[in-house]
Design an enzyme around this catalytic site. Sequence first.
Site, PDB file in Angstrom:
ATOM      1  CD  GLU A 527      -1.735  -2.407   1.374  1.00  0.00           C
ATOM      2  OE1 GLU A 527      -0.592  -2.657   1.820  1.00  0.00           O
ATOM      3  OE2 GLU A 527      -2.564  -3.298   1.144  1.00  0.00           O
ATOM      4  CG  HIS A 594     -12.163  -7.141   5.522  1.00  0.00           C
ATOM      5  ND1 HIS A 594     -11.555  -8.075   6.319  1.00  0.00           N
ATOM      6  CD2 HIS A 594     -11.411  -7.071   4.398  1.00  0.00           C
ATOM      7  CE1 HIS A 594     -10.489  -8.568   5.702  1.00  0.00           C
ATOM      8  NE2 HIS A 594     -10.373  -7.971   4.545  1.00  0.00           N
TER       9      HIS A 594
END
Length: 804
Positions: A527, A594
């Site tokens: 990322e 999530h």
Amino acid sequence: MAIAEKSAKKVEDSRADREAVLNDFRIALLSRHASLMGRKEVFMGKAKFGIFGDGKELAQIAMARAFRKGDFRSGYYRDQTFMFALGELTVQQYFAQLYAHTNVEAEPASAGRLMNGHFATRSLNDDGSWKPLTERYNSAADISPTAAQMPKLLGLAFASKLYRENKDLKQFKDFSINGNEVAWGTIGNASTSEGMFFESINAAGVLQVPMVTAIWDDGYGISVPKEFHTTKGSISEALAGFQRTENQKGFEIIKVKGWDYEGLFNAFAKAGDLARKQHVPVLIHVEEMTQPQGHSTSGSHERYKSKERLDWEKEWDCIKKFREYILSRELASADELDRIDAEAKAQVKKEKEAAWADFMGEIKQELSEAVTLIREAAQESNRKVVLEQLAHDLSKTINPIRKDVISTVRKALFNLRFDQGKGKNKLHDWYEQQQEKNHERYSSHLYSESEWSALKVKEVAPSYSDSPSLVDGREVLQAFFDYKLGQDPRFFAFGEDVGKIGDVNQAFAGLQAKYGELRVSDTSIRECTIIGQGIGTALRGLRPVAEIQYLDYLLYGLQMLSDDLASLQYRTKGGQKAPLIVRTRGHRLEGVWHAGSPMGMILSTLRGMLVCVPRDMTQAAGMYNTLLQSDDPAIVIECLNGYRLKEKLPENMGEYTVPLGKPEVIREGTDVTVVTYGSMCRIVLEAAAELSSMGIEVEVVDVQTLIPFDRFRVIGESVKKTNRVIFADEDVPGGASAYMLQQAIEGQQLFKFLDSEPQTLPAKAHRPAYSSDGDYFSKPSADDVIEKVYALMHETNPKKFPKI
Ligand SMILES: Cc1ncc(C[n+]2csc(CCOP(=O)(O)OP(=O)(O)O)c2C)c(N)n1
Ligand SMILES: [Mg+2]
């Protein structure tokens, strides 16, 4: 060539050679004297802090000689010599930064906003339009965190790959000529311990991009020797497995000594050539560098270096060795070199003094105006004695700073509070004018101020046919991305699983097959460098959409976004821009990693970026369209649970835009305003329907973007009507709901319109537990909204709304 001609050329060459070497010697000394005098300026109190490039001069001159127009540097605070050698920094500008001169002509890198040693060239004209980068030597704008120059370096190099391999980009000659540009990075030996260094190196090896990384190895990271930093005490040995072989792609790794003039020239020339022609990444490990003055002005290296080490550093000082080299090659006499040294010193002194005079001149002018105005006001005031004393003290300040002036003026105004005279008004007017100027000096350019600001993009509403197709939310996005990929060759998207399968939720499904791997690509799981890749390519005129697979994983890239992207326009005072769009998805699905909605984290770390929180994919597509027409960097957080929900497909895909900072009233009501965004919109609407059956009419406002926040006072108008407000979201208590409350209540002065205490309805303070029950007991549900709204109505009218 005739023999006579040949020998004439030889003489010519050696003369040119001699002159070039002596010029390099001059630059090395210019830079060294700048370091020596810079340190003294700090100790004399004329600057607050200093960090210098002494001991690293020679390698930087070699790097400058291999650097070409269109190339980019991404480096760190030691690189002054490189900038001097390229002619991209004058000694006067160097000192202007040391003093924090806020004038952009005097200090073009940061207009006094950054401490010394942060180098940058200006890629933009004053109006925010691009300069032709291929005609310029470019340096990305430095930041302080160690190794943070690396992720963006990867992106700067990756841009060359795109410009070379995507033929539709050949037309953008101001940004690239066939991808021939090299991205040159510099980094200290100790900083290579950072994760982002390794991540960037690995990604560059995978992508095979023209990235040359030079490691300035002086054996230390402040006080800690390299054995404590690096496996085997040598970064090139630790990275030996990256070396390319005949059969395998990888890096070219070169080792060279920081005092070896010829070795350095050959190393950088070879690296530049390889990277430029073959797009091979190169690592140059420059060993045996020194720090003649220690790390910075904050401490002395005698505290932690042994006498032997200090003696060694003196002996192997690169300028001393350079001098010996010139003498041994008989390119100049000792007297000549002494003269060059003396001239360099005189020049630095002169430019330093000019920088100081220029810096002080502006402040002294302001000081003298303030003293005159305070004295004038004093004449009419019964606080005359105090005011005259203030003016007197100010006029006697040695090396005044702007704060001395403005603070004295404010104290004078406190003293003049009962006065009505002309003098007070004049002083007050002057103070306000100065504060406007100071806003411009210290607070401008947090967001784009150009004509391409996202706030200036024309609003176009979505339009629908009489019987619009109902499609999955993801297909709305897919239709937009398809349109955009076809329309603008600079636009490309990348991230984990974005390529072949078209992202985990398939908004790019089929688009790699249609537009190719360069336009829609998969990356490895990294990322931090996905963000760096986005920043670097955006700095070179491309329009990346960098995807972070789930909002919870933004943390890995957050540092780059916060330290680099969000501060870029601000810290260069509009000298550079990187209109990167970060695409991610979050709020509500399942479990601790999530289903997070850490919006407060984003809001407090990413000021300088726009923050879009669309409630559905139609709004999201419209926001992307707005953003891709603008030059602001932004993050768009899509609703993770919205990709399979049905939406009407607009007819004018690619045309319609969503205005930023314009909330939408998605249900009208009269009793309570509930302000929310993202996935909570549906939940609040569900609650509102239920509440209506209980006789309570809720007005639901979707803010749509958290930055900018309600530029049109939509919330204010609603609260004027309902007199009650709740800010609901899925962040922790005190997170984005508190932000919304502050923005609306304080920003729009809504307090006077409220009949009930303003409230927030956030999620629990912990992360959301797994599964549907975990969600129900962790995040606000429709039941929670109903209870909260009902409680407010009960408090107002307990008879009509008895306790549940
Ligand atoms: C993320 C981060 N941690 C710590 C620091 C403080 N710091 C500044 S420079 C430095 C040492 C860097 O050493 P090295 O990379 O070898 O570069 P050198 O100064 O020796 O050229 C440290 C720890 C920082 N700037 N950023
Ligand atoms: Mg070091």
